[in-house]
Design an enzyme around this catalytic site. Structure first.
Site, PDB file in Angstrom:
ATOM      1  N   CYS A 244      -4.924  -5.541   8.154  1.00 41.86           N
ATOM      2  CA  CYS A 244      -3.828  -6.092   7.348  1.00 41.86           C
ATOM      3  C   CYS A 244      -2.520  -5.370   7.649  1.00 41.86           C
ATOM      4  CB  CYS A 244      -4.154  -5.960   5.863  1.00 41.86           C
ATOM      5  SG  CYS A 244      -5.467  -7.081   5.312  1.00 41.86           S
TER       6      CYS A 244
ATOM      7  N   HIS B  52       0.863  -1.181   0.000  1.00 43.28           N
ATOM      8  CA  HIS B  52       0.000   0.000   0.000  1.00 43.28           C
ATOM      9  C   HIS B  52       0.895   1.226   0.000  1.00 43.28           C
ATOM     10  CE1 HIS B  52      -3.273   2.766   0.923  1.00 43.28           C
ATOM     11  NE2 HIS B  52      -4.140   1.757   0.800  1.00 43.28           N
TER      12      HIS B  52
END
Length: 312
Positions: A288, A277
């Protein structure tokens, strides 16, 4: 004068006789001495024994004892009953099976082995002294069929499983476990584990006892959607193009699910995962663990069933 001369001659003759006699005696005595010390003819002369060195005492090294292999605990008795596994609920990521126990030792050790079910699947027992409550398939499209062993006995193994005992709104959604019969599975060694420390901001891949640091900063769950702590394993790996935030990098899914979310993204599951990300620092995710490209690439190279431990 003649008488006097004769007397003198007689005396000289007697003196000569005495001298001759003395010489004869000396010769006889010398001959006797030589005869006594002569070697015996015809007898082999025995050589003088050579001095024999007394051997010094040599210390015999004490061999290092080879440790006897630790016997596998017998544990629960064998069970050879034949079961129709198709009549049992299947263990998979979507399953909610109330009979499955939650892991009672979240930070416990792994045995260094993993298991895969033989044939169509292996019956799963919550208690090895009772009938099975589910079955583990040997194959499933979303993985979770290669499971790590957390306890081993002569006839049984205890393993981590995918799925949940309950969704968070109805119970405990933590990592579940189950017992398998040794006769129903194939075991293989695994000497790799992923260790995550939230407080230290580190992720290590430990292979054969040697750690490899792959991350020193990452993102994790917020207080309302925390990353579950404890032991789990890599369930599956996939590239999901529709998740644009991953930028085409793989997602490494774990066996454990969110402790607060019943589902996520319109699905009935809320699986914890490692993924890429752009924003990847601090407690900002839905549970996560967000990492950089090099870390997710390295994690995606690990085999399915690799143990993972996430600690504060």
């Amino acid at each position: 004068m003649a008488n006097a001369g004769g007397s003198m001659e007689s005396r000289h003759r007697g003196r000569r006789l005495v001298i001759v006699a003395a010489v004869v005696v000396a010769l006889v005595v010398g001959a006797l001495i030589l005869w006594g010390i002569r070697p015996v003819v015809g007898a082999a002369s025995a050589p003088a024994p050579a001095a024999t060195a007394t051997p010094s005492a040599t210390a015999t090294p004490t061999p290092t004892p080879t440790p006897a292999p630790r016997p596998t605990p017998t544990g629960f008795p064998a069970n050879t009953t034949a079961y129709d596994v198709t009549s049992l609920p299947q263990v998979n990521v979507f399953a909610v099976i109330p009979a499955l126990p939650v892991d009672g030792d979240r930070f416990g050790a792994f045995t260094g082995e993993q298991a895969v079910a033989h044939g169509g699947g292996a019956p799963v027992f919550a208690d090895p002294t009772r009938p099975p409550v589910a079955y583990l398939p040997s194959q499933f499209p979303y993985g979770g069929t290669t499971v790590p062993v957390i306890q081993k006995q002569e006839h049984w193994i205890e393993v981590l499983l995918t799925g949940r005992q309950a969704v968070p709104s109805h119970g405990d959604s933590a990592q579940v476990t189950g017992w398998l019969r040794a006769q129903d599975v194939e075991l293989a060694p695994i000497d790799t584990i992923v260790q995550v420390s939230i407080s230290a901001r580190t992720i290590d891949i430990v292979h054969a006892g040697v750690p490899e640091r792959i991350a020193t900063d990452f993102a994790w769950g917020t207080p309302s959607t925390p990353t579950p702590r404890g032991r789990a394993f890599i369930m599956t790996e996939a590239v999901v193009p529709e998740y644009a935030y991953t930028r085409g990098h793989p997602i490494v899914y774990l066996s454990v699910q969110s402790p607060t979310l019943d589902g996520f993204g319109g699905e009935d599951v809320a699986v914890t995962a490692f993924h890429y990300h752009d924003q990847r620092s601090g407690p900002i995710s839905n549970g996560c663990i967000r990492v950089d490209p090099s870390a997710i690439t390295r994690l995606a190279q690990l085999p399915l069933g690799t143990p993972v431990i996430i600690k504060d």
